[in-house]
Design an enzyme around this catalytic site. Structure first.
Site, PDB file in Angstrom:
ATOM      1  N   PRO A   1      32.832  83.358  -0.037  1.00 43.46           N
ATOM      2  CG  PRO A   1      34.057  81.386  -0.222  1.00 43.46           C
ATOM      3  CD  PRO A   1      33.028  82.217  -0.945  1.00 43.46           C
ATOM      4  CG  ASN A   2      36.950  83.156   4.056  1.00 41.78           C
ATOM      5  OD1 ASN A   2      36.644  82.962   5.234  1.00 41.78           O
ATOM      6  ND2 ASN A   2      37.304  82.176   3.248  1.00 41.78           N
TER       7      ASN A   2
ATOM      8  NE  ARG B   1      40.209  86.603   3.061  1.00 40.50           N
ATOM      9  CZ  ARG B   1      39.789  86.232   1.884  1.00 40.50           C
ATOM     10  NH1 ARG B   1      38.832  86.908   1.291  1.00 40.50           N
ATOM     11  NH2 ARG B   1      40.293  85.188   1.299  1.00 40.50           N
TER      12      ARG B   1
ATOM     13  CE1 TYR C   1      41.935  89.031  -1.415  1.00 39.91           C
ATOM     14  CE2 TYR C   1      42.542  88.239   0.770  1.00 39.91           C
ATOM     15  CZ  TYR C   1      42.315  88.000  -0.575  1.00 39.91           C
ATOM     16  OH  TYR C   1      42.466  86.738  -1.076  1.00 39.91           O
TER      17      TYR C   1
ATOM     18  CG  ASN D   1      35.384  88.277  -5.133  1.00 42.82           C
ATOM     19  OD1 ASN D   1      35.873  87.169  -5.307  1.00 42.82           O
ATOM     20  ND2 ASN D   1      36.013  89.237  -4.475  1.00 42.82           N
TER      21      ASN D   1
ATOM     22  CB  ALA E   1      38.458  80.073  -1.618  1.00 41.91           C
TER      23      ALA E   1
ATOM     24  CG  HIS F   1      40.771  79.636  -6.907  1.00 41.77           C
ATOM     25  ND1 HIS F   1      41.002  80.427  -8.023  1.00 41.77           N
ATOM     26  CD2 HIS F   1      40.825  80.482  -5.829  1.00 41.77           C
ATOM     27  CE1 HIS F   1      41.202  81.684  -7.617  1.00 41.77           C
ATOM     28  NE2 HIS F   1      41.096  81.739  -6.309  1.00 41.77           N
TER      29      HIS F   1
ATOM     30  CG  ASP G   1      27.612  72.585 -13.541  1.00 41.31           C
ATOM     31  OD1 ASP G   1      28.332  72.880 -14.516  1.00 41.31           O
ATOM     32  OD2 ASP G   1      27.623  71.447 -13.020  1.00 41.31           O
TER      33      ASP G   1
ATOM     34  CD  GLU H   1      36.360  84.806 -12.465  1.00 40.75           C
ATOM     35  OE1 GLU H   1      36.153  84.328 -13.606  1.00 40.75           O
ATOM     36  OE2 GLU H   1      37.225  84.374 -11.691  1.00 40.75           O
TER      37      GLU H   1
ATOM     38  CG  HIS I   1      38.831  87.494  -8.448  1.00 43.31           C
ATOM     39  ND1 HIS I   1      38.332  86.580  -7.562  1.00 43.31           N
ATOM     40  CD2 HIS I   1      38.587  87.005  -9.686  1.00 43.31           C
ATOM     41  CE1 HIS I   1      37.809  85.567  -8.237  1.00 43.31           C
ATOM     42  NE2 HIS I   1      37.944  85.801  -9.533  1.00 43.31           N
ATOM     43  CG  LEU I   2      38.499  92.601  -3.389  1.00 43.22           C
ATOM     44  CD1 LEU I   2      38.292  91.821  -2.112  1.00 43.22           C
ATOM     45  CD2 LEU I   2      38.191  94.056  -3.171  1.00 43.22           C
ATOM     46  CB  SER I   3      44.100  89.938  -4.894  1.00 44.41           C
ATOM     47  OG  SER I   3      43.508  88.664  -5.086  1.00 44.41           O
TER      48      SER I   3
ATOM     49  NE  ARG J   1      46.678  86.445  -3.565  1.00 43.89           N
ATOM     50  CZ  ARG J   1      45.608  86.265  -2.782  1.00 43.89           C
ATOM     51  NH1 ARG J   1      44.425  86.668  -3.205  1.00 43.89           N
ATOM     52  NH2 ARG J   1      45.733  85.697  -1.609  1.00 43.89           N
TER      53      ARG J   1
ATOM     54  NE  ARG K   1      45.425  82.873  -3.341  1.00 37.43           N
ATOM     55  CZ  ARG K   1      44.612  82.582  -2.316  1.00 37.43           C
ATOM     56  NH1 ARG K   1      43.308  82.572  -2.480  1.00 37.43           N
ATOM     57  NH2 ARG K   1      45.102  82.299  -1.119  1.00 37.43           N
TER      58      ARG K   1
HETATM   59  C1  DQA Z   1      39.630  86.748  -4.123  1.00 37.88           C
HETATM   60  C2  DQA Z   1      40.805  85.894  -4.584  1.00 37.88           C
HETATM   61  C3  DQA Z   1      40.630  84.452  -4.160  1.00 37.88           C
HETATM   62  O1  DQA Z   1      41.734  83.674  -4.586  1.00 37.88           O
HETATM   63  C4  DQA Z   1      40.516  84.360  -2.646  1.00 37.88           C
HETATM   64  O2  DQA Z   1      40.276  83.023  -2.259  1.00 37.88           O
HETATM   65  C5  DQA Z   1      39.496  85.273  -2.101  1.00 37.88           C
HETATM   66  C6  DQA Z   1      39.401  86.625  -2.627  1.00 37.88           C
HETATM   67  C7  DQA Z   1      39.827  88.248  -4.442  1.00 37.88           C
HETATM   68  O3  DQA Z   1      38.847  88.979  -4.419  1.00 37.88           O
HETATM   69  O4  DQA Z   1      40.967  88.679  -4.693  1.00 37.88           O
HETATM   70  O5  DQA Z   1      38.780  84.943  -1.160  1.00 37.88           O
HETATM   71  O6  DQA Z   1      38.462  86.317  -4.808  1.00 37.88           O
END
Ligand code: DQA
Length: 146
Positions: free
Chosen positions: A11-12, A19, A24, A75, A78, A81, A88, A99, A101-103, A108, A112
């Site tokens: 998501p997002n 964003r 990011y 990725n 959210a 978390h 599952d 797994e 993640h960008l950040s 943070r 997270r």
């Molecule tokens: C994220 C980190 C997550 O905590 C956040 O909710 C995201 C992006 C990242 O790529 O850093 O949507 O997965």
């Protein structure tokens, strides 16, 4: 037959570029996918990418990936978390999972710092911006070839 790898964006992540650019960056999701495709070509593997804002759609994609791909890069945004359902799904797909993640999650907010999917992943790569996906792809290819 060439190695096939699935990359899922949660998501997002469709909002990348717009964003929270201070966190990011300004790279869009299309740019990220282009960079993934370029590296896939260089490494001689096939990559499919998919983004969804919907937990169930991500679960469906992971279920359908079973037996179809050599590895999964995810990725989960959210949902990382919050989602036992994604955990599952990854467990039942029996695909080596990376797994990403960008950040850097650990720099943070404390909420997270916990990932539901980390326990099902081979490893986690975070904090390198779009390069996290490219490092993840190299790791996925190495796993698939091992
Ligand atoms: C994220 C980190 C997550 O905590 C956040 O909710 C995201 C992006 C990242 O790529 O850093 O949507 O997965």
């Amino acid at each position: 037959m060439s190695i096939r790898i699935l990359v899922l964006h949660g998501p997002n992540l469709n909002m990348l570029g717009l964003r929270e650019p201070d966190i990011y960056g300004t790279t869009t999701l299309a740019d990220v996918n282009d960079r993934i495709a370029a590296l896939a070509q260089e490494l001689g593997v096939e990559v499919d990418t998919f983004q969804s804002n919907h937990e169930g759609q991500l679960v469906d994609k992971i279920q359908a990936a079973r037996g179809q791909y050599a590895a999964l890069i995810i990725n989960a945004g959210a949902y990382t978390h919050t989602s036992v359902a994604l955990l599952d799904a990854i467990l039942s797909a029996e695909l080596p999972t990376i797994e990403v993640h960008l950040s850097n999650l650990y720099k943070r907010e404390p909420f997270r710092h916990h990932s539901y999917i980390a326990s099902a992943a081979v490893g986690q790569i975070c904090g390198f911006g779009a390069d996290s996906y490219l490092l993840g792809l190299r790791a996925a290819v190495a796993l698939a070839q091992s």
